[in-house]
Design an enzyme around this catalytic site. Structure first.
Site, short mmCIF file in Angstrom:
data_model
loop_
_atom_site.label_atom_id
_atom_site.label_comp_id
_atom_site.label_asym_id
_atom_site.label_seq_id
_atom_site.Cartn_x
_atom_site.Cartn_y
_atom_site.Cartn_z
N HIS A 165 0.76 -1.12 0.04
CA HIS A 165 0.11 0.14 0.06
C HIS A 165 0.85 1.28 -0.06
O HIS A 165 1.96 1.41 0.25
CB HIS A 165 -0.87 -0.11 1.31
CG HIS A 165 -0.19 0.04 2.74
ND1 HIS A 165 0.35 1.22 2.88
CD2 HIS A 165 0.32 -0.95 3.37
CE1 HIS A 165 0.96 1.01 4.27
NE2 HIS A 165 0.81 -0.23 4.47
N GLU B 13 -2.26 -6.91 7.46
CA GLU B 13 -1.12 -6.76 8.12
C GLU B 13 -0.67 -7.51 9.43
O GLU B 13 -1.71 -8.11 10.16
CB GLU B 13 -0.81 -5.29 8.38
CG GLU B 13 0.69 -4.97 9.00
CD GLU B 13 1.69 -5.38 8.15
OE1 GLU B 13 2.10 -6.51 7.79
OE2 GLU B 13 2.61 -4.39 7.79
#
Length: 256
Positions: A11, A89
């Site tokens: 990202h 994550e």
């Protein structure tokens, strides 16, 4: 058999990234202005690369990045973005929200290398690998469902070994590959995924790439690409072979 491309993108930058703070799963940050520009640059870089499937972490920073990349792409406007929580994550437990340097100090005090260190209430590397395996299985099943005709026809496109030195082009390795998945995720998760690919699955590095990069943290909107070959058996599709095209590419990111 079926060969498909797998391009994995981290990202874009968030304010927490800029401030050196651990986000993990607890902090669901949006992209910063720089992160938006990075994602737009990644989208422009990949605009002519054909994607047939898109998978993304269900966290905001990854979803924003994927949406921007897909919006810029000339071939995948109608492709569904499949949000998968197994792409989240890594959880850093009590260290989330604190500074990255504090995590490094905790690992040093425990006498462990940073990647192997697990803060209290955080995920171990092995626990993250379980999620990675779950995602790979789900991705393969989705690709099999979406592209049954290619699997049934035995369509396969594997490059000759002499072509595995990347030419520095956005479509390196996937120009004639019939199926190509884009995955947008996170830095620590991607680092563990690379360990799984290179150590557990014995994926060879492409010639000309620095092996020292294998387990380094990918920069924001940095890209890794692999070619995965699936084989059909009575039990269904299974991974047969994997080759690395490039890792941690950041050609689209302008540096002052």
């Amino acid at each position: 058999m079926l060969a498909f491309g797998l391009t994995i993108v981290r990202h874009g930058e968030t304010q927490c990234n800029k401030d050196g703070l651990l986000q993990g799963q607890k902090i669901d940050s949006p992209l910063s202005e720089i992160g938006i520009r990075q994602s737009e640059a990644a989208g422009q870089y990949l605009r002519d690369v054909k994607f047939t499937n898109v998978f993304v972490s269900d966290m905001r920073r990854a979803k924003q990045t994927a949406e921007i990349i897909v919006r810029s792409n000339r071939t995948c406007h109608d492709v569904e973005l499949v949000a998968d929580p197994s792409l989240k994550e890594r959880s850093f437990g009590i260290a989330e929200g604190g500074r990255v340097i504090e995590l490094k100090n905790m690992a040093k005090a425990a006498g462990q290398p940073l990647p192997e260190f697990t803060p209290p209430k955080g995920e171990t590397m092995e626990q993250v690998k379980v999620r990675i395996k779950h995602f790979l299985k789900a991705m393969i099943q989705r690709i099999a469902n979406d592209h049954q005709e290619k699997v049934q026809d035995g369509e396969i496109s594997i490059l000759d070994e002499t072509h595995w030195v990347p030419a520095g082009l956005p479509d390196d390795g996937v120009l004639n590959v019939p199926v190509h998945a884009l995955v947008v995720g996170h830095g620590a998760y991607m680092s563990i995924m690379m360990r799984h690919f290179f150590e557990d699955l014995k994926c060879p590095m492409a010639r000309g790439l620095d092996p020292a990069q294998q387990f380094s943290i990918c920069p924001n909107t940095g890209m890794c690409r692999f070619i995965i070959t699936l084989k059909c058996s009575n039990a269904g599709l299974a991974l047969s072979d994997m080759k690395c095209v490039f890792i941690n590419r950041r050609d689209h990111i302008k540096t002052d």
